[in-house]
Design an enzyme around this catalytic site. Structure first.
Site, PDB file in Angstrom:
ATOM      1  N   GLY A  79      -8.633  -0.391   8.775  1.00  0.00           N
ATOM      2  CA  GLY A  79      -8.667  -0.878   7.387  1.00  0.00           C
ATOM      3  C   GLY A  79      -7.404  -0.754   6.609  1.00  0.00           C
ATOM      4  O   GLY A  79      -6.338  -0.220   7.395  1.00  0.00           O
ATOM      5  N   CYS A 184      -7.811  -2.185  -0.303  1.00  0.00           N
ATOM      6  CA  CYS A 184      -8.069  -2.927   0.992  1.00  0.00           C
ATOM      7  C   CYS A 184      -7.462  -4.039   1.204  1.00  0.00           C
ATOM      8  O   CYS A 184      -7.939  -4.802   1.955  1.00  0.00           O
ATOM      9  CB  CYS A 184      -9.713  -3.058   0.993  1.00  0.00           C
TER      10      CYS A 184
END
Length: 234
Positions: A79, A184
């Protein structure tokens, strides 16, 4: 009889200590020592950058980080960048995958999401997934991020998981640490919290204790609550 799972709730834990403890527990589990664990906790304000490694998604300078008291770590989960802080329930499942014939890394991520989706459903909140993204979403707002590492075992078959989920509980959390990053790496969508969605007050500790039954439902464990010392250092 299901596998035992040691579970602890830790009200506040520095990120570096949690990360070091995870690495130690992963090694123990690889060597066949100790029980699998689920650490539930809160962190002081912290940014973590995952393996996608986009430092440009951090919008604050080093001086601003110091002024705001926010720590920064480049870590080994998947991520992009995310925020951890008070009012957010962080969950670190440290479990062995693949000792049977059911090794499914993708399925593990979906189960983690489903734990939170089911919990939210029982709070009267309709949540789900968003195509092309991980995590748990309510419309175009993310309420829980998922970022894990699958540590390949050296002494046994399969993997040991580390890192996990970050579930926003407290109202206003999206206006605190999330303002300093592109969460993110997603610019077009925002984040939310359980309190903001429901308009009700929630204790992070109570949510932690309640969500464990949802975890054991999807992962088939017998829960054993332990204290912080036993969870981190055994």
């Amino acid at each position: 009889m299901h596998k035992p799972l040691d579970v602890a709730y830790i009200p506040m834990l520095e990120y570096e200590e949690a990360w070091n403890s995870q690495k130690s527990i992963v090694q123990q589990l690889d060597e066949g020592e100790g029980n699998e664990r689920l650490l539930l906790l809160q962190h002081p304000p912290t940014y973590t950058i995952g393996s996608q490694n986009h430092p440009e998604h951090l919008l604050l300078s080093q001086e601003q980080l110091r002024e705001q008291g926010i720590s920064l770590f480049q870590i080994d989960r998947g991520g992009d960048i995310t925020y951890h802080g008070p009012g957010q329930l962080v969950g670190y499942p440290l479990i062995v995958l693949g000792r049977d014939e059911d090794l499914d890394l993708h399925g593990y991520l979906r189960k983690l999401e489903q734990v939170i989706i089911d919990y939210l459903a029982d709070q009267g909140v309709e949540a789900g997934r968003k195509e092309g993204y991980t995590g748990v979403w309510i419309g175009d707002l993310k309420i829980a991020a998922i970022g894990v590492k699958f540590n390949r075992c050296k002494r046994r078959r399969g993997f040991v998981t580390s890192h996990g989920f970050a579930f926003n509980i407290a109202s206003g959390i999206q206006h605190e640490g999330f303002q300093g990053i592109v969460p993110c790496g997603i610019q077009q969508y925002g984040v939310t919290s359980l309190e903001d969605i429901t308009g009700k007050a929630f204790s992070v500790e109570l949510v932690a204790k309640e969500i464990v039954s949802y975890f054991s439902r999807h992962f088939s464990y017998d829960i054993r609550w332990v204290d912080e010392k036993e969870a981190l250092h055994r």
